[in-house]
Design an enzyme around this catalytic site. Sequence first.
Site, PDB file in Angstrom:
ATOM      1  N   GLY A   1      -0.859   2.821   6.430  1.00 35.85           N
ATOM      2  CA  GLY A   1      -1.067   2.147   7.721  1.00 35.85           C
ATOM      3  C   GLY A   1      -0.405   0.784   7.819  1.00 35.85           C
ATOM      4  N   LYS A   2       0.490   0.466   6.892  1.00 40.55           N
ATOM      5  CA  LYS A   2       1.124  -0.860   6.875  1.00 40.55           C
ATOM      6  C   LYS A   2       1.887  -1.140   8.181  1.00 40.55           C
ATOM      7  CE  LYS A   2       3.635   0.127   3.223  1.00 40.55           C
ATOM      8  NZ  LYS A   2       3.225   1.540   3.015  1.00 40.55           N
TER       9      LYS A   2
ATOM     10  N   SER B   1       5.886  -1.930  -2.093  1.00 40.96           N
ATOM     11  CA  SER B   1       5.884  -2.947  -3.170  1.00 40.96           C
ATOM     12  C   SER B   1       4.853  -2.591  -4.240  1.00 40.96           C
ATOM     13  CB  SER B   1       5.660  -4.350  -2.591  1.00 40.96           C
ATOM     14  OG  SER B   1       4.671  -4.402  -1.598  1.00 40.96           O
TER      15      SER B   1
ATOM     16  N   GLY C   1       0.840  -1.199   0.000  1.00 49.50           N
ATOM     17  CA  GLY C   1       0.000   0.000   0.000  1.00 49.50           C
ATOM     18  C   GLY C   1       0.869   1.241   0.000  1.00 49.50           C
ATOM     19  N   LEU C   2       0.210   2.368  -0.180  1.00 51.87           N
ATOM     20  CA  LEU C   2       0.926   3.647  -0.262  1.00 51.87           C
ATOM     21  C   LEU C   2       1.641   3.989   1.049  1.00 51.87           C
ATOM     22  CD1 LEU C   2      -1.927   5.722  -1.964  1.00 51.87           C
ATOM     23  CD2 LEU C   2       0.248   5.049  -3.046  1.00 51.87           C
ATOM     24  N   SER C   3       2.602   4.891   0.969  1.00 54.82           N
ATOM     25  CA  SER C   3       3.221   5.444   2.168  1.00 54.82           C
ATOM     26  C   SER C   3       2.127   6.109   3.005  1.00 54.82           C
ATOM     27  CB  SER C   3       4.287   6.477   1.761  1.00 54.82           C
ATOM     28  OG  SER C   3       4.795   7.105   2.916  1.00 54.82           O
ATOM     29  N   GLY C   4       2.089   5.795   4.292  1.00 52.78           N
ATOM     30  CA  GLY C   4       1.080   6.381   5.176  1.00 52.78           C
ATOM     31  C   GLY C   4      -0.255   5.658   5.158  1.00 52.78           C
TER      32      GLY C   4
HETATM   33  N1  LIG Z   1      10.384   8.293  -3.700  1.00 57.05           N
HETATM   34  C1  LIG Z   1       9.802   7.607  -2.687  1.00 57.05           C
HETATM   35  N2  LIG Z   1       8.695   6.862  -2.952  1.00 57.05           N
HETATM   36  C2  LIG Z   1       8.124   6.179  -1.948  1.00 57.05           C
HETATM   37  N3  LIG Z   1       8.542   6.176  -0.656  1.00 57.05           N
HETATM   38  C3  LIG Z   1       9.653   6.906  -0.364  1.00 57.05           C
HETATM   39  C4  LIG Z   1      10.322   7.646  -1.354  1.00 57.05           C
HETATM   40  N4  LIG Z   1      11.380   8.277  -0.784  1.00 57.05           N
HETATM   41  C5  LIG Z   1      11.381   7.943   0.518  1.00 57.05           C
HETATM   42  N5  LIG Z   1      10.334   7.120   0.781  1.00 57.05           N
HETATM   43  C6  LIG Z   1      10.063   6.514   2.105  1.00 57.05           C
HETATM   44  O1  LIG Z   1      10.423   5.138   1.965  1.00 57.05           O
HETATM   45  C7  LIG Z   1       9.352   4.302   2.372  1.00 57.05           C
HETATM   46  C8  LIG Z   1       9.001   3.281   1.287  1.00 57.05           C
HETATM   47  O2  LIG Z   1       9.983   2.315   1.183  1.00 57.05           O
HETATM   48  P1  LIG Z   1       9.636   0.868   0.639  1.00 57.05           P
HETATM   49  O3  LIG Z   1      10.860   0.052   0.818  1.00 57.05           O
HETATM   50  O4  LIG Z   1       8.387   0.379   1.298  1.00 57.05           O
HETATM   51  O5  LIG Z   1       9.333   1.173  -0.911  1.00 57.05           O
HETATM   52  S1  LIG Z   1       9.303   0.154  -2.129  1.00 57.05           S
HETATM   53  O6  LIG Z   1       8.555  -1.041  -1.691  1.00 57.05           O
HETATM   54  O7  LIG Z   1      10.692  -0.189  -2.479  1.00 57.05           O
HETATM   55  O8  LIG Z   1       8.622   0.852  -3.222  1.00 57.05           O
HETATM   56  C9  LIG Z   1       8.174   5.171   2.634  1.00 57.05           C
HETATM   57  O9  LIG Z   1       7.855   4.886   3.968  1.00 57.05           O
HETATM   58  P2  LIG Z   1       6.461   4.280   4.422  1.00 57.05           P
HETATM   59  O10 LIG Z   1       5.713   5.500   4.785  1.00 57.05           O
HETATM   60  O11 LIG Z   1       6.838   3.453   5.608  1.00 57.05           O
HETATM   61  O12 LIG Z   1       5.816   3.466   3.361  1.00 57.05           O
HETATM   62  C10 LIG Z   1       8.628   6.605   2.533  1.00 57.05           C
HETATM   63  O13 LIG Z   1       8.618   7.184   3.794  1.00 57.05           O
HETATM   64  N1  LIG Z   2      -7.081   2.516  11.453  1.00 58.10           N
HETATM   65  C1  LIG Z   2      -5.785   2.819  11.296  1.00 58.10           C
HETATM   66  N2  LIG Z   2      -4.911   1.866  10.962  1.00 58.10           N
HETATM   67  C2  LIG Z   2      -3.609   2.165  10.760  1.00 58.10           C
HETATM   68  N3  LIG Z   2      -3.085   3.419  10.854  1.00 58.10           N
HETATM   69  C3  LIG Z   2      -3.926   4.423  11.195  1.00 58.10           C
HETATM   70  C4  LIG Z   2      -5.308   4.170  11.416  1.00 58.10           C
HETATM   71  N4  LIG Z   2      -5.883   5.336  11.704  1.00 58.10           N
HETATM   72  C5  LIG Z   2      -4.918   6.267  11.683  1.00 58.10           C
HETATM   73  N5  LIG Z   2      -3.727   5.735  11.385  1.00 58.10           N
HETATM   74  C6  LIG Z   2      -2.487   6.496  11.313  1.00 58.10           C
HETATM   75  O1  LIG Z   2      -2.007   6.461   9.972  1.00 58.10           O
HETATM   76  C7  LIG Z   2      -0.582   6.530   9.960  1.00 58.10           C
HETATM   77  C8  LIG Z   2      -0.073   5.378   9.143  1.00 58.10           C
HETATM   78  O2  LIG Z   2       1.330   5.403   9.117  1.00 58.10           O
HETATM   79  P1  LIG Z   2       2.199   4.104   8.913  1.00 58.10           P
HETATM   80  O3  LIG Z   2       1.629   2.962   9.694  1.00 58.10           O
HETATM   81  O4  LIG Z   2       3.616   4.478   9.145  1.00 58.10           O
HETATM   82  O5  LIG Z   2       1.940   3.802   7.356  1.00 58.10           O
HETATM   83  P2  LIG Z   2       2.885   3.066   6.304  1.00 58.10           P
HETATM   84  O6  LIG Z   2       3.697   2.051   7.059  1.00 58.10           O
HETATM   85  O7  LIG Z   2       1.907   2.440   5.342  1.00 58.10           O
HETATM   86  O8  LIG Z   2       3.699   4.127   5.666  1.00 58.10           O
HETATM   87  C9  LIG Z   2      -0.127   6.458  11.419  1.00 58.10           C
HETATM   88  O9  LIG Z   2       0.162   7.769  11.844  1.00 58.10           O
HETATM   89  C10 LIG Z   2      -1.336   5.911  12.136  1.00 58.10           C
HETATM   90  O10 LIG Z   2      -1.415   6.368  13.476  1.00 58.10           O
END
Ligand SMILES: Nc1ncnc2c1ncn2[C@@H]1O[C@H](COP(=O)(O)OS(=O)(=O)O)[C@@H](OP(=O)(O)O)[C@H]1O
Ligand SMILES: Nc1ncnc2c1ncn2[C@@H]1O[C@H](COP(=O)(O)OP(=O)(O)O)[C@@H](O)[C@H]1O
Length: 199
Positions: free
Chosen positions: A37-38, A106, A32-35
């Site tokens: 909730g993974k 991914s 899933g996308l960054s943020g």
């Molecule tokens: N260009 C770009 N695109 C996406 N994400 C970026 C990028 N640069 C830095 N980040 C930070 O790196 C986290 C994603 O890394 P991943 O290893 O999950 O990415 S991937 O699966 O290789 O696509 C991701 O963190 P998560 O928020 O935990 O998903 C981002 O915080």
């Molecule tokens: N129901 C929920 N499940 C997971 N995360 C949530 C939920 N509601 C709010 N959040 C918030 O969303 C954000 C998700 O961030 P994160 O888990 O780091 O996402 P990812 O790993 O996909 O980048 C956190 O700040 C978390 O507190």
Amino acid sequence: MEHIYPIFDKMLTRADKEALLGQRGIMIWMTGLSGSGKSTLAIALERELQRRGILCRILDGDNIRSGINNNLGFSPADRRENIRRIAEVARLFVDTGIVTIAAFISPSEELRRMAAGIVGEADFFEIYVNTPLSVCEQRDVKGLYAKARRGEISEFTGISAPFEAPAAPAMTVDTSAMPLADSVNEILNSILPRINKQN
Ligand SMILES: Nc1ncnc2c1ncn2[C@@H]1O[C@H](COP(=O)(O)OS(=O)(=O)O)[C@@H](OP(=O)(O)O)[C@H]1O
Ligand SMILES: Nc1ncnc2c1ncn2[C@@H]1O[C@H](COP(=O)(O)OP(=O)(O)O)[C@@H](O)[C@H]1O
């Protein structure tokens, strides 16, 4: 001289490890996308499993991108190598009987199928954390969406790099539409029968 300790020429098997732990090793792959909730889901799930006596290992950016993959960025080739290495590491944990939870964007079907092929399709439980981009961007946990919008980060998934939704995930979770505890319970209901040895 006579050996008092027998010499074995074969490593113990996955079945031996699973018998020791009283659980089956499986791969829970969050995409899933960054943020989306993974990581939050992975951490909550690990706690619930540990409470039930199940040994887990989380793989996420904090322990993989900062270590074994600290030479990789976000180009398509680097993301591919990132996922390949993660899947290889995950396989070692799964083969040790450990419930292994990966939390990586991914971003394409090709990468996820590659990971499933390395880990083993039968052990691969794919969860699509399908939180809308607008919600992820509003959360902007690390301020990266704002930077990506300003053009300070290139190839940012969802903004300037693609995210392809999974074709047939085992489960889909929208963290903006459901409380965390409910998502975790739904995941537990699906995976516990696969983990428990007596099934
Ligand atoms: N260009 C770009 N695109 C996406 N994400 C970026 C990028 N640069 C830095 N980040 C930070 O790196 C986290 C994603 O890394 P991943 O290893 O999950 O990415 S991937 O699966 O290789 O696509 C991701 O963190 P998560 O928020 O935990 O998903 C981002 O915080
Ligand atoms: N129901 C929920 N499940 C997971 N995360 C949530 C939920 N509601 C709010 N959040 C918030 O969303 C954000 C998700 O961030 P994160 O888990 O780091 O996402 P990812 O790993 O996909 O980048 C956190 O700040 C978390 O507190």
